[in-house]
Design a protein around this motif. Structure first.
Motif, mmCIF file in Angstrom:
data_model
loop_
_atom_site.group_PDB
_atom_site.id
_atom_site.type_symbol
_atom_site.label_atom_id
_atom_site.label_comp_id
_atom_site.label_asym_id
_atom_site.label_seq_id
_atom_site.Cartn_x
_atom_site.Cartn_y
_atom_site.Cartn_z
ATOM 1 N N ASP A 88 0.824 -1.208 0.000
ATOM 2 C CA ASP A 88 0.000 0.000 0.000
ATOM 3 C C ASP A 88 0.857 1.256 0.000
ATOM 4 O O ASP A 88 0.951 1.953 1.004
ATOM 5 N N TYR A 89 1.476 1.528 -1.123
ATOM 6 C CA TYR A 89 2.331 2.699 -1.243
ATOM 7 C C TYR A 89 2.011 3.466 -2.513
ATOM 8 O O TYR A 89 1.878 2.884 -3.591
ATOM 9 N N GLY A 90 1.928 4.791 -2.370
ATOM 10 C CA GLY A 90 1.800 5.659 -3.526
ATOM 11 C C GLY A 90 0.743 5.226 -4.522
ATOM 12 O O GLY A 90 -0.411 4.963 -4.176
ATOM 13 N N ASP A 91 1.155 5.146 -5.778
ATOM 14 C CA ASP A 91 0.236 4.773 -6.854
ATOM 15 C C ASP A 91 -0.163 3.303 -6.805
ATOM 16 O O ASP A 91 -1.026 2.869 -7.562
ATOM 17 N N PHE A 92 0.479 2.536 -5.925
ATOM 18 C CA PHE A 92 0.237 1.106 -5.893
ATOM 19 C C PHE A 92 -0.641 0.672 -4.721
ATOM 20 O O PHE A 92 -0.672 -0.506 -4.347
ATOM 21 N N LYS A 93 -1.340 1.600 -4.114
ATOM 22 C CA LYS A 93 -2.228 1.245 -3.007
ATOM 23 C C LYS A 93 -3.224 0.192 -3.473
ATOM 24 O O LYS A 93 -3.797 0.296 -4.557
ATOM 25 N N GLY A 94 -3.406 -0.823 -2.642
ATOM 26 C CA GLY A 94 -4.311 -1.899 -2.992
ATOM 27 C C GLY A 94 -3.623 -3.027 -3.743
ATOM 28 O O GLY A 94 -4.261 -4.031 -4.075
ATOM 29 N N SER A 95 -2.314 -2.883 -3.996
ATOM 30 C CA SER A 95 -1.572 -3.957 -4.649
ATOM 31 C C SER A 95 -1.317 -5.089 -3.654
ATOM 32 O O SER A 95 -1.450 -4.912 -2.443
ATOM 33 N N ARG A 96 -0.913 -6.221 -4.183
ATOM 34 C CA ARG A 96 -0.704 -7.401 -3.341
ATOM 35 C C ARG A 96 0.474 -8.191 -3.902
ATOM 36 O O ARG A 96 0.571 -8.414 -5.112
ATOM 37 N N ILE A 97 1.399 -8.595 -3.024
ATOM 38 C CA ILE A 97 2.575 -9.326 -3.471
ATOM 39 C C ILE A 97 2.827 -10.553 -2.601
ATOM 40 O O ILE A 97 2.348 -10.643 -1.470
ATOM 41 N N ALA A 98 3.574 -11.495 -3.165
ATOM 42 C CA ALA A 98 4.105 -12.623 -2.404
ATOM 43 C C ALA A 98 5.600 -12.367 -2.261
ATOM 44 O O ALA A 98 6.324 -12.286 -3.253
ATOM 45 N N LEU A 99 6.047 -12.202 -1.024
ATOM 46 C CA LEU A 99 7.442 -11.880 -0.726
ATOM 47 C C LEU A 99 8.123 -13.121 -0.160
ATOM 48 O O LEU A 99 7.630 -13.728 0.793
ATOM 49 N N THR A 100 9.244 -13.510 -0.757
ATOM 50 C CA THR A 100 9.950 -14.717 -0.331
ATOM 51 C C THR A 100 11.430 -14.425 -0.139
ATOM 52 O O THR A 100 12.109 -13.992 -1.082
ATOM 53 N N VAL A 101 11.946 -14.625 1.078
ATOM 54 C CA VAL A 101 13.389 -14.569 1.296
ATOM 55 C C VAL A 101 13.937 -15.930 0.882
ATOM 56 O O VAL A 101 13.585 -16.960 1.460
ATOM 57 N N THR A 102 14.759 -15.937 -0.156
ATOM 58 C CA THR A 102 15.233 -17.203 -0.719
ATOM 59 C C THR A 102 16.577 -17.643 -0.164
ATOM 60 O O THR A 102 16.887 -18.844 -0.154
ATOM 61 N N ALA A 103 17.391 -16.699 0.298
ATOM 62 C CA ALA A 103 18.711 -17.061 0.822
ATOM 63 C C ALA A 103 19.311 -15.894 1.590
ATOM 64 O O ALA A 103 18.984 -14.732 1.327
ATOM 65 N N ILE A 104 20.185 -16.225 2.545
ATOM 66 C CA ILE A 104 20.980 -15.229 3.251
ATOM 67 C C ILE A 104 22.422 -15.677 3.115
ATOM 68 O O ILE A 104 22.820 -16.696 3.683
ATOM 69 N N GLU A 105 23.206 -14.939 2.326
ATOM 70 C CA GLU A 105 24.560 -15.352 1.984
ATOM 71 C C GLU A 105 25.591 -14.458 2.671
ATOM 72 O O GLU A 105 25.482 -13.233 2.646
#
Length: 223
Positions: A88-105
């Protein structure tokens, strides 16, 4: 929160800002993220900075008021597991994402050479938090920047963050490309600094809306 900001004037150099992580007191930056600009307008633009999130917990938190399946405030995921979150930021309010941390190197102190950190880098070890962003909503998220991802030390406290102005090949903080529509995925990266070789960055957290103190939320985490 202390900020160290440096800019190189040579053609190939990069500037940087070291953003000291906040203590886990619930003091979260709730400012909105601005969409990244297309490549043509990128030179000279200010870098996006991400505040360190509040410490996540495994306790039940209040679910954000959004679609079923949305990650709960304070929820902890495994590395490689996707968290469905509102954007919910700026022009993208109401957007939806899948966030995945894939690795910590883990990187090496030598990776920081050439960034003009001076003695500020003494003893610091960089870690690269690699994550993916998938558009699972109906909004075109062209040039959106999904930040607020930071590192967690082994004891659960926030690691120091490093924001690089320019391109850092070992950890490219990519914005979403043009035409980033439903179903598309972008890989990106955030840098965290361990205070010494004896301390590791063992997890990652996302403290953007609504998972911040401004929204009475708590960061979600990957361990």
């Amino acid at each position: 929160m202390s900020t160290i900001s440096m800019r190189r004037t040579t053609f190939a150099a990069v500037g940087l800002a070291v953003v000291a992580s906040l203590a886990l007191t619930g003091c979260e930056n709730g400012d909105e993220e601005s969409p990244a600009q297309p490549a043509a307008s990128a030179p000279g633009s200010a870098p996006a900075t991400s505040g360190a999130p509040t410490g996540p917990s495994t306790g039940a938190g209040a679910a954000p008021a959004s679609a079923p399946g949305t990650a709960k405030s304070g929820q902890v995921f495994k590395i490689g597991e996707a968290a469905e979150i509102p954007y919910d930021y700026g022009d993208f309010k109401g957007s939806r994402i899948a966030l995945t941390v894939t690795a910590i190197e883990q990187g090496t102190p030598a990776d920081l050479e050439g960034l003009d950190l001076g003695d500020k880098a003494n003893g610091k070890v960089p870690y690269y938090i690699r994550y993916t962003v998938k558009n699972i909503g109906t909004t075109d998220m062209s040039y959106a920047s999904v930040g607020h991802v930071s590192g967690l030390l082994g004891d659960g406290t926030a690691a120091q963050s490093l924001a690089v102005i320019g391109r850092f090949e070992k950890c490219k903080g990519e914005s979403m490309p043009k035409g980033f529509a439903n179903g598309q995925t972008q890989s990106t990266c955030a840098i965290a600094l361990a205070p010494s070789a004896q301390t590791k960055v063992a997890g990652a957290a996302y403290g953007g809306n609504p998972y911040n103190a401004a929204n009475k939320g708590e960061a979600i985490a990957w361990k």
